[in-house]
Design a protein around this motif. Structure first.
Motif, PDB file in Angstrom:
ATOM      1  N   ALA A  53       0.873  -1.167   0.000  1.00  0.00           N
ATOM      2  CA  ALA A  53       0.000   0.000   0.000  1.00  0.00           C
ATOM      3  C   ALA A  53       0.916   1.224   0.000  1.00  0.00           C
ATOM      4  N   PRO A  54       0.393   2.409  -0.275  1.00  0.00           N
ATOM      5  CA  PRO A  54       1.247   3.607  -0.263  1.00  0.00           C
ATOM      6  C   PRO A  54       2.027   3.782   1.050  1.00  0.00           C
ATOM      7  N   ALA A  55       1.461   3.351   2.169  1.00  0.00           N
ATOM      8  CA  ALA A  55       2.131   3.514   3.468  1.00  0.00           C
ATOM      9  C   ALA A  55       3.387   2.657   3.594  1.00  0.00           C
ATOM     10  N   TYR A  56       3.565   1.665   2.728  1.00  0.00           N
ATOM     11  CA  TYR A  56       4.781   0.852   2.780  1.00  0.00           C
ATOM     12  C   TYR A  56       6.025   1.707   2.584  1.00  0.00           C
ATOM     13  N   ALA A  57       5.907   2.769   1.830  1.00  0.00           N
ATOM     14  CA  ALA A  57       7.055   3.656   1.598  1.00  0.00           C
ATOM     15  C   ALA A  57       7.628   4.200   2.905  1.00  0.00           C
ATOM     16  N   LEU A  58       6.802   4.286   3.946  1.00  0.00           N
ATOM     17  CA  LEU A  58       7.266   4.794   5.235  1.00  0.00           C
ATOM     18  C   LEU A  58       8.190   3.817   5.950  1.00  0.00           C
ATOM     19  N   VAL A  59       7.991   2.516   5.734  1.00  0.00           N
ATOM     20  CA  VAL A  59       8.799   1.514   6.429  1.00  0.00           C
ATOM     21  C   VAL A  59       9.769   0.775   5.510  1.00  0.00           C
ATOM     22  N   GLN A  60       9.662   0.968   4.215  1.00  0.00           N
ATOM     23  CA  GLN A  60      10.522   0.239   3.285  1.00  0.00           C
ATOM     24  C   GLN A  60      12.012   0.445   3.574  1.00  0.00           C
ATOM     25  N   PRO A  61      12.475   1.661   3.866  1.00  0.00           N
ATOM     26  CA  PRO A  61      13.911   1.803   4.184  1.00  0.00           C
ATOM     27  C   PRO A  61      14.338   0.938   5.373  1.00  0.00           C
ATOM     28  N   ALA A  62      13.498   0.838   6.390  1.00  0.00           N
ATOM     29  CA  ALA A  62      13.828   0.009   7.551  1.00  0.00           C
ATOM     30  C   ALA A  62      13.788  -1.476   7.197  1.00  0.00           C
ATOM     31  N   VAL A  63      12.845  -1.880   6.347  1.00  0.00           N
ATOM     32  CA  VAL A  63      12.775  -3.275   5.902  1.00  0.00           C
ATOM     33  C   VAL A  63      14.045  -3.632   5.136  1.00  0.00           C
ATOM     34  N   LEU A  64      14.448  -2.777   4.222  1.00  0.00           N
ATOM     35  CA  LEU A  64      15.654  -3.032   3.441  1.00  0.00           C
ATOM     36  C   LEU A  64      16.894  -3.055   4.323  1.00  0.00           C
ATOM     37  N   ALA A  65      16.984  -2.152   5.283  1.00  0.00           N
ATOM     38  CA  ALA A  65      18.139  -2.097   6.177  1.00  0.00           C
ATOM     39  C   ALA A  65      18.194  -3.318   7.095  1.00  0.00           C
ATOM     40  N   SER A  66      17.042  -3.789   7.558  1.00  0.00           N
ATOM     41  CA  SER A  66      17.042  -4.940   8.462  1.00  0.00           C
ATOM     42  C   SER A  66      17.479  -6.210   7.750  1.00  0.00           C
ATOM     43  N   ALA A  67      17.258  -6.290   6.451  1.00  0.00           N
ATOM     44  CA  ALA A  67      17.671  -7.471   5.687  1.00  0.00           C
ATOM     45  C   ALA A  67      19.185  -7.619   5.663  1.00  0.00           C
ATOM     46  N   SER A  68      19.885  -6.509   5.694  1.00  0.00           N
ATOM     47  CA  SER A  68      21.349  -6.561   5.685  1.00  0.00           C
ATOM     48  C   SER A  68      21.933  -6.482   7.087  1.00  0.00           C
ATOM     49  N   GLY A  69      21.074  -6.402   8.087  1.00  0.00           N
ATOM     50  CA  GLY A  69      21.543  -6.311   9.462  1.00  0.00           C
ATOM     51  C   GLY A  69      21.963  -4.912   9.855  1.00  0.00           C
ATOM     52  N   ALA A  70      21.735  -3.941   8.981  1.00  0.00           N
ATOM     53  CA  ALA A  70      22.196  -2.580   9.228  1.00  0.00           C
ATOM     54  C   ALA A  70      21.202  -1.737  10.015  1.00  0.00           C
ATOM     55  N   GLY A  71      20.000  -2.219  10.178  1.00  0.00           N
ATOM     56  CA  GLY A  71      19.000  -1.408  10.854  1.00  0.00           C
ATOM     57  C   GLY A  71      18.116  -2.248  11.747  1.00  0.00           C
ATOM     58  N   PRO A  72      17.228  -1.598  12.466  1.00  0.00           N
ATOM     59  CA  PRO A  72      16.338  -2.335  13.358  1.00  0.00           C
ATOM     60  C   PRO A  72      15.283  -3.115  12.569  1.00  0.00           C
ATOM     61  N   ASP A  73      14.848  -4.211  13.171  1.00  0.00           N
ATOM     62  CA  ASP A  73      13.743  -4.958  12.572  1.00  0.00           C
ATOM     63  C   ASP A  73      12.468  -4.136  12.675  1.00  0.00           C
ATOM     64  N   VAL A  74      11.602  -4.310  11.714  1.00  0.00           N
ATOM     65  CA  VAL A  74      10.316  -3.633  11.714  1.00  0.00           C
ATOM     66  C   VAL A  74       9.301  -4.594  12.336  1.00  0.00           C
ATOM     67  N   ALA A  75       8.576  -4.143  13.338  1.00  0.00           N
ATOM     68  CA  ALA A  75       7.566  -4.981  13.987  1.00  0.00           C
ATOM     69  C   ALA A  75       6.336  -5.056  13.084  1.00  0.00           C
ATOM     70  N   LEU A  76       6.076  -6.226  12.562  1.00  0.00           N
ATOM     71  CA  LEU A  76       4.970  -6.435  11.630  1.00  0.00           C
ATOM     72  C   LEU A  76       3.984  -7.425  12.216  1.00  0.00           C
ATOM     73  N   ARG A  77       2.751  -7.333  11.740  1.00  0.00           N
ATOM     74  CA  ARG A  77       1.728  -8.311  12.100  1.00  0.00           C
ATOM     75  C   ARG A  77       0.804  -8.498  10.912  1.00  0.00           C
TER      76      ARG A  77
END
Length: 122
Positions: free
Chosen positions: A35-59
């Motif tokens: 959804a359009p709101a994914y753009a708000l968390v996408q940088p954190a999702v991408l960073a968490s995949a490489s271990g460079a950022g915090p995990d995003v709490a999803l449900r």
């Protein structure tokens, strides 16, 4: 096929039909449609995949409004920067058996049927 909504906090960031399933281990996965709101968390999702950022709490909310994996984990795997918009998946791990049976009855029944087959003699 039911649609499952994916949330980051109180914000719906997309959905999936969780078309890939593994009943024995309580896992469901599928294409993530942002959804359009994914753009708000996408940088954190991408960073968490490489271990460079915090995990995003999803449900994940099922169509009845209840969480699909209350004690499990939800992960977005996003390869869209390299492969395009269709290269985003969501994985739901640790779906309780009763919820799994409710939302994915064919897979749950098929798994139970395989457990009922007695082993063969060697």
């Amino acid at each position: 096929m039911p649609q499952f909504d994916i949330y980051a906090g109180a914000v719906c960031i997309g959905h999936s039909w969780l078309e890939h399933r593994d009943a024995p281990i309580g896992v469901a996965a599928g294409r993530f449609v942002p959804a359009p709101a994914y753009a708000l968390v996408q940088p954190a999702v991408l960073a968490s995949a490489s271990g460079a950022g915090p995990d995003v709490a999803l449900r994940v909310l099922a169509p009845d409004g209840h969480e699909l994996a209350g004690e499990g984990s939800v992960q977005i795997v996003d390869y869209s920067p390299e492969l395009g918009d269709d290269a985003i998946e969501v994985h739901v791990i640790g779906i309780e058996p009763e919820r799994y049976g409710r939302w994915f009855p064919t897979q749950a029944t098929g798994f139970q049927d395989t457990l009922a087959v007695p082993p063969r003699d060697p």
